[in-house]
Design a protein around this motif. Structure first.
Motif, PDB file in Angstrom:
ATOM      1  N   TRP A   1       0.834  -1.208   0.000  1.00  0.00           N
ATOM      2  CA  TRP A   1       0.000   0.000   0.000  1.00  0.00           C
ATOM      3  C   TRP A   1       0.863   1.250   0.000  1.00  0.00           C
ATOM      4  O   TRP A   1       0.898   1.997  -0.944  1.00  0.00           O
ATOM      5  CB  TRP A   1      -0.950  -0.024   1.188  1.00  0.00           C
ATOM      6  N   GLY A   2       1.595   1.511   1.031  1.00  0.00           N
ATOM      7  CA  GLY A   2       2.558   2.610   1.088  1.00  0.00           C
ATOM      8  C   GLY A   2       1.965   3.976   0.789  1.00  0.00           C
ATOM      9  O   GLY A   2       0.744   4.156   0.733  1.00  0.00           O
ATOM     10  N   PRO A   3       2.827   4.962   0.557  1.00  0.00           N
ATOM     11  CA  PRO A   3       2.358   6.309   0.200  1.00  0.00           C
ATOM     12  C   PRO A   3       1.707   6.305  -1.182  1.00  0.00           C
ATOM     13  O   PRO A   3       2.011   5.464  -2.032  1.00  0.00           O
ATOM     14  CB  PRO A   3       3.650   7.148   0.200  1.00  0.00           C
ATOM     15  N   ALA A   4       0.839   7.272  -1.400  1.00  0.00           N
ATOM     16  CA  ALA A   4       0.171   7.377  -2.702  1.00  0.00           C
ATOM     17  C   ALA A   4       1.178   7.715  -3.785  1.00  0.00           C
ATOM     18  O   ALA A   4       2.168   8.417  -3.550  1.00  0.00           O
ATOM     19  CB  ALA A   4      -0.913   8.446  -2.652  1.00  0.00           C
ATOM     20  N   ALA A   5       0.946   7.203  -4.972  1.00  0.00           N
ATOM     21  CA  ALA A   5       1.815   7.494  -6.111  1.00  0.00           C
ATOM     22  C   ALA A   5       1.764   8.988  -6.433  1.00  0.00           C
ATOM     23  O   ALA A   5       0.752   9.657  -6.188  1.00  0.00           O
ATOM     24  CB  ALA A   5       1.383   6.686  -7.325  1.00  0.00           C
TER      25      ALA A   5
ATOM     26  N   LEU B   1      -6.932   0.374  -5.003  1.00  0.00           N
ATOM     27  CA  LEU B   1      -5.534   0.083  -5.357  1.00  0.00           C
ATOM     28  C   LEU B   1      -5.112   0.872  -6.594  1.00  0.00           C
ATOM     29  O   LEU B   1      -4.036   1.477  -6.622  1.00  0.00           O
ATOM     30  CB  LEU B   1      -5.361  -1.414  -5.600  1.00  0.00           C
ATOM     31  N   LEU B   2      -5.941   0.858  -7.627  1.00  0.00           N
ATOM     32  CA  LEU B   2      -5.599   1.558  -8.863  1.00  0.00           C
ATOM     33  C   LEU B   2      -5.447   3.058  -8.622  1.00  0.00           C
ATOM     34  O   LEU B   2      -4.493   3.683  -9.107  1.00  0.00           O
ATOM     35  CB  LEU B   2      -6.682   1.305  -9.921  1.00  0.00           C
ATOM     36  N   LEU B   3      -6.374   3.633  -7.881  1.00  0.00           N
ATOM     37  CA  LEU B   3      -6.361   5.079  -7.679  1.00  0.00           C
ATOM     38  C   LEU B   3      -5.249   5.527  -6.738  1.00  0.00           C
ATOM     39  O   LEU B   3      -4.783   6.671  -6.825  1.00  0.00           O
ATOM     40  CB  LEU B   3      -7.721   5.529  -7.125  1.00  0.00           C
ATOM     41  N   HIS B   4      -4.812   4.643  -5.838  1.00  0.00           N
ATOM     42  CA  HIS B   4      -3.768   4.996  -4.869  1.00  0.00           C
ATOM     43  C   HIS B   4      -2.365   4.747  -5.410  1.00  0.00           C
ATOM     44  O   HIS B   4      -1.435   5.515  -5.117  1.00  0.00           O
ATOM     45  CB  HIS B   4      -3.973   4.183  -3.589  1.00  0.00           C
ATOM     46  N   GLN B   5      -2.210   3.706  -6.226  1.00  0.00           N
ATOM     47  CA  GLN B   5      -0.877   3.267  -6.612  1.00  0.00           C
ATOM     48  C   GLN B   5      -0.481   3.650  -8.036  1.00  0.00           C
ATOM     49  O   GLN B   5       0.633   3.347  -8.463  1.00  0.00           O
ATOM     50  CB  GLN B   5      -0.764   1.750  -6.423  1.00  0.00           C
TER      51      GLN B   5
END
Length: 474
Positions: free
Chosen positions: A174-178, A246-250
């Motif tokens: 998950w981590g920080p947002a892209a 997942l798609l929107l965050h990474q």
């Protein structure tokens, strides 16, 4: 003429419903358009369109208990409102499902070549790839219900495993947002884009209704059809709410909005080692969506053939107990559309507009089903409930009202915002196709041959004394 072979049980109908929605293919192919329209609000758009669709699955369940028929929506309107309204709904069904097939054939070919290491296939290669999957779909469907169910289940296992792996791997990283990832805020919602995204999402949330069109092929036609749709409608919303965060965050929003394959982009960014496996899953999901969309249309055309709305050949079955021409013709005509799109630029824009309108007519189809249920509960149900146990009228009535009002609002707002977010001329395309529906109904009325309705006796469907205490009036 013969009867469709009965094979499906609840497990078969449930897997058909989930696989027909094809969550992996739907996100891969439509994800870019959805992200472009709604940005970070894509999950909100999915939830908003899923609510009336889930309520619709409840309506389908009830109508299946009363009128199990391969025509499903088309047949219900014929029994409840009348032949002319049913013929109008027949036109909507044909538009909704036929124009959903070419947009599956082209990605099926492109995804296949991508997995083979050919990122930019030419027109001839794309046509050949589409022909391959068209023939594969014909084989699956023409060899009967057993073949369709078993191949679908094999492909669905691959799809479900890919969703599970995506969730495990994605949330573990998950981590920080892209950089440039979508940033959601209730204070800055673009409602025009959300409405357009809802109509696009209608094309990825629908499909669960396939078990209603398979009702005559169910072993218990008054019990199991409808439940598979409820299972499919609820489960795929869960899939999307796992995948989209997942798609929107990474992924950066600009890349997500412009890619032709959102899931391959995600896998190549987050877990490159899984990319080959995800491409296989995308192909399996795409192929399943192809033959199951054709399945829905073929059963509707078969029922129309029995009633004289379509030529009699549509009602003839092959040796495996399935309607041959309602399967072959949509696939063949779809290949012609694909070829024209590829080789004739002058037709490409026209077909793009018509294909973009498919979501509008899918929403219209469920809107008409809500109207069918309202009329049934207000005018028709008392004539039927002497034979079948009474329903929870208030709940169904409220559900039907919610479906009709919400989907009407979506359709009207789409006509307002569609030209900006989809394509200029989309409104005119929809209005022309709706005008043709009136011509179609008047033509059938003038012919006078489509005034009958093929109805089953309880003995033909299932001995009503053996359908179980859940439905019998005690």
């Amino acid at each position: 003429m013969g009867s469709l072979h009965r094979f499906f049980q609840l497990f078969d109908l449930g897997t058909l419903s989930v696989s027909s929605v094809a969550p992996i293919f739907s996100v891969a192919a439509a994800g870019s358009a959805m992200a472009q329209a709604a940005g970070a609000a894509v999950p909100l758009a999915i939830v908003l369109i899923a609510i009336p669709f889930i309520l619709c699955s409840w309506i389908f369940l009830s109508l299946n208990q009363h009128f199990p028929n391969a025509g499903a929506s088309y047949h219900w309107s014929r029994r409840i409102i009348g032949i002319d309204f049913s013929n109008f709904q027949a036109w909507i069904i044909i538009l909704a499902y036929f124009w959903s097939i070419p947009p599956i054939l082209i990605p099926a070919a492109q995804f296949t070549y991508g997995a083979l290491g050919i990122p930019h296939p030419g027109n001839v290669l794309q046509i050949l790839g589409a022909i391959f999957w068209a023939v594969f779909a014909l084989i699956v469907l023409l060899f009967g219900a057993r073949m369709t169910a078993r191949v679908t289940q094999i492909f669905l296992v691959i799809e479900v495993l890919s969703v599970v792996f995506m969730a495990v791997v994605g949330y573990a990283h998950w981590g920080p947002a892209a950089v440039g990832a979508a940033d959601f805020s209730f204070n800055h919602l673009n409602w025009g884009g959300i409405v357009v995204c809802m109509v696009v999402a209608a094309t990825i949330v629908d499909g669960w209704e396939i078990d209603s069109y398979a009702s005559e092929e169910a072993k218990k036609p008054r019990i199991t059809p409808g439940w598979g749709g409820v299972i499919g409608a609820v489960s795929v919303v869960g899939y999307y709410l796992l995948i989209w965060p997942l798609l929107l965050h990474q992924l950066p929003l600009d890349k997500l909005s412009t890619t032709s394959d959102t899931l391959s982009l995600w896998a190549g960014t987050v877990a490159p080692g899984l990319l080959p496996y995800f491409r296989i899953a995308i192909i399996c999901s795409t192929a399943g969506s192809l033959w199951l969309t054709t399945f829905i249309l073929s059963r509707a055309l078969y029922a129309m053939g029995r009633d004289g709305v379509m030529p009699n050949c549509m009602a003839r079955l092959n040796t495996f107990g399935v309607p041959r021409w309602p399967i072959v013709l949509p696939i063949g005509l779809s290949m012609i559309v694909v070829a024209l799109q590829m080789f004739f630029p002058s037709t490409r824009d026209l077909f793009t507009l018509v294909l973009s309108a498919a979501g509008f007519f899918l929403v219209a189809e469920f809107l008409l089903d809500g109207i069918n249920m309202l009329v049934f509960l207000i005018r028709k149900h008392d004539a039927v409930h002497r034979q079948v146990k009474a329903h929870h009228h208030l709940g169904l009535f409220v559900a039907a009202v919610c479906v009709v009002t919400s989907l009407t609002a979506v359709e009207v707002l789409f006509m307002i915002y569609g030209p900006k977010y989809v394509a200029a001329g989309i409104d005119q395309t929809i209005l022309i196709l709706l005008a043709l529906s009136v011509v179609y109904v008047l033509w059938l009325k003038w012919r006078g041959k489509a005034r009958s309705t093929h109805c089953f006796t309880p003995e033909e469907l299932d001995n009503i004394a053996a359908v179980g205490p859940a439905l019998l009036r005690e």
